[in-house]
Design a protein around this motif. Structure first.
Motif, PDB file in Angstrom:
ATOM      1  N   GLN A 266       3.022  -3.741   9.231  1.00  0.00           N
ATOM      2  CA  GLN A 266       3.756  -3.623   7.984  1.00  0.00           C
ATOM      3  C   GLN A 266       3.317  -4.653   6.954  1.00  0.00           C
ATOM      4  OE1 GLN A 266       7.763  -3.874   9.590  1.00  0.00           O
ATOM      5  NE2 GLN A 266       8.012  -1.662   9.465  1.00  0.00           N
ATOM      6  N   THR A 267       3.259  -5.916   7.363  1.00  0.00           N
ATOM      7  CA  THR A 267       2.914  -6.936   6.370  1.00  0.00           C
ATOM      8  C   THR A 267       1.478  -6.775   5.889  1.00  0.00           C
ATOM      9  OG1 THR A 267       2.329  -8.511   8.110  1.00  0.00           O
ATOM     10  CG2 THR A 267       4.553  -8.636   7.269  1.00  0.00           C
TER      11      THR A 267
ATOM     12  N   ASN B  45      -4.506   0.737  11.275  1.00  0.00           N
ATOM     13  CA  ASN B  45      -3.254   1.138  10.616  1.00  0.00           C
ATOM     14  C   ASN B  45      -3.274   2.590  10.162  1.00  0.00           C
ATOM     15  OD1 ASN B  45      -2.086  -1.345  10.914  1.00  0.00           O
ATOM     16  ND2 ASN B  45      -2.429  -2.017   8.805  1.00  0.00           N
TER      17      ASN B  45
ATOM     18  N   SER C 147       5.700  -0.630   2.932  1.00  0.00           N
ATOM     19  CA  SER C 147       4.436  -0.640   3.655  1.00  0.00           C
ATOM     20  C   SER C 147       3.901   0.772   3.850  1.00  0.00           C
ATOM     21  CB  SER C 147       4.596  -1.331   5.007  1.00  0.00           C
ATOM     22  OG  SER C 147       5.346  -0.528   5.899  1.00  0.00           O
ATOM     23  N   ARG C 148       4.794   1.747   3.927  1.00  0.00           N
ATOM     24  CA  ARG C 148       4.344   3.128   4.128  1.00  0.00           C
ATOM     25  C   ARG C 148       3.981   3.830   2.825  1.00  0.00           C
ATOM     26  NH1 ARG C 148       5.241   4.807   9.230  1.00  0.00           N
ATOM     27  NH2 ARG C 148       6.773   3.638  10.445  1.00  0.00           N
TER      28      ARG C 148
ATOM     29  N   SER D 198      -0.238  -3.993   5.674  1.00  0.00           N
ATOM     30  CA  SER D 198      -0.279  -2.852   4.759  1.00  0.00           C
ATOM     31  C   SER D 198       0.294  -3.235   3.406  1.00  0.00           C
ATOM     32  CB  SER D 198       0.522  -1.676   5.323  1.00  0.00           C
ATOM     33  OG  SER D 198      -0.074  -1.180   6.496  1.00  0.00           O
ATOM     34  N   LEU D 199       1.377  -3.983   3.435  1.00  0.00           N
ATOM     35  CA  LEU D 199       1.999  -4.426   2.192  1.00  0.00           C
ATOM     36  C   LEU D 199       1.018  -5.227   1.349  1.00  0.00           C
ATOM     37  CD1 LEU D 199       5.004  -4.389   1.033  1.00  0.00           C
ATOM     38  CD2 LEU D 199       5.067  -6.784   1.720  1.00  0.00           C
TER      39      LEU D 199
ATOM     40  N   LEU E 224      10.765  -3.406   3.760  1.00  0.00           N
ATOM     41  CA  LEU E 224       9.414  -3.688   4.266  1.00  0.00           C
ATOM     42  C   LEU E 224       8.793  -2.423   4.850  1.00  0.00           C
ATOM     43  CD1 LEU E 224       7.069  -5.511   4.995  1.00  0.00           C
ATOM     44  CD2 LEU E 224       8.318  -6.233   7.040  1.00  0.00           C
ATOM     45  N   ASN E 225       9.574  -1.706   5.607  1.00  0.00           N
ATOM     46  CA  ASN E 225       9.051  -0.480   6.199  1.00  0.00           C
ATOM     47  C   ASN E 225       8.698   0.556   5.136  1.00  0.00           C
ATOM     48  OD1 ASN E 225       8.341   1.161   8.448  1.00  0.00           O
ATOM     49  ND2 ASN E 225      10.269   2.281   8.201  1.00  0.00           N
TER      50      ASN E 225
END
Lengths: 192, 192
Positions: free
Chosen positions: A99-100, A169, A17-18, A102-103, A13-14
């Motif tokens: 994170q979510t 973000n 998301s990045r 951005s995902l 996830l990290n």
DNA sequence: GTCTATATCCAGATAGAC
DNA sequence: GTCTATCTGGATATAGAC
């Protein structure tokens, strides 16, 4: 103590998301999870499978949160204020939400994601608009929310909050978001 | 008749805007441009170089448009209304704007883009906020725009329009955007 | 369950013919 | 200027040892 699978999920996830699905290498996920690349394949058949799992989960979490607010037993005006309050808190404090969101934002912006991820997006992305549209209608009946097409107003509401989330973000310096009342007053008949 | 280089630029912008830097293959660009993969390297040293060129160009175009509006010789209220009008037209009609805004949105959301692209973003992304902040201050002095921190209001303005742009870009059905007056009334003292 | 080593594939970039 | 053929590196996924 976290299981290997949990460590993979958190790391993936990290990383996703990045950097997004395609710039993230399996090796990046394994390294952040503190395991070997090979072990990852004990738990997932492919990189895409992890990604689809995360997207579906992110969309479900988002929809659960919205449903929670919409099902409160109170007036439309209070649901509106409550939504803004909740979203502001989430945007400003929750790293998990960063994170979510951005995902999901990245997934929505790319035509190259796996078909299963596209399907999940298509099926699940509209619920927040529908729920909020109902809140608007309720408030309009109660005379607390301005007139206008309720779905249009719902689009405006989520677009504004999505825009603020993305702004937040993408900045390092954590400037406070604009006063909540500016958002509320877009929709309220009686300004606060 | 377009030169090969022009065909590459057009194809690359379209591919990158749809799939992002990493999911786009050189072959995709060459195919859409109607040339061979090898020829592409006559004009660009690498895929990254094309990408950085496009990002810098997109940011410059965006800033030029904003500067055009801000330098009009009229009141703050009129500049605000003009900005909304112009942005709505652009969002709803311009396919080119869909591409550049998607490109920028994707670039902002990924830490994996080339350093030169990151630098360009960092240097150029703040101008619209600064320009709009000045418009707000002007309108506040003239008594037409609501009180409040001018940069906060600028953040709200662009976040709202960015959010609407993304909404529009990610839907197939081209539903009209919410009434412009909803946006204007966020900022105007005397509602329209 | 976990790791190391490796097979396989594919995309980016180059070389050389026309 | 343009193409085809090829080199090279790196990433996904698998095999097999512990």
């Amino acid at each position: 103590m976290l299981t290997s699978k949990e460590k993979i999920i958190i790391a993936a996830l990290n990383q996703f998301s990045r950097k997004g699905l395609f710039a993230t290498r399996i090796q990046d996920i394994a390294t952040e999870a503190g395991i070997s690349q090979g072990l990852l394949y004990r738990y997932y058949k492919s990189k895409n499978e992890i990604y689809v799992d995360l997207i579906e989960d992110a969309l479900d979490k988002m929809n659960e949160a919205v449903e929670g607010i919409a099902s409160l037993n109170c007036g439309g005006r209070e649901k509106l204020l409550n939504s803004i309050e909740g979203m502001y808190k989430t945007i400003e404090e929750s790293d998990r939400y960063r994170q979510t969101s951005s995902l999901i934002a990245q997934a929505m912006g790319s035509e190259a994601i796996p078909q299963e991820a596209k399907d999940a997006l298509k099926n699940k992305r509209d619920l927040p608009y529908q729920m909020f549209s109902k809140i608007i209608v309720q408030g309009q009946k109660e005379g607390t929310i301005i007139e206008g097409d309720s779905y249009d107003l719902a689009v405006l509401f989520w677009s504004t909050l999505n825009g603020l989330t993305i702004f937040r973000n993408t900045r390092d310096e954590k400037r406070p978001l604009p006063d909540k009342r500016f958002i509320a007053n877009i929709f309220l008949k009686e300004k606060i």
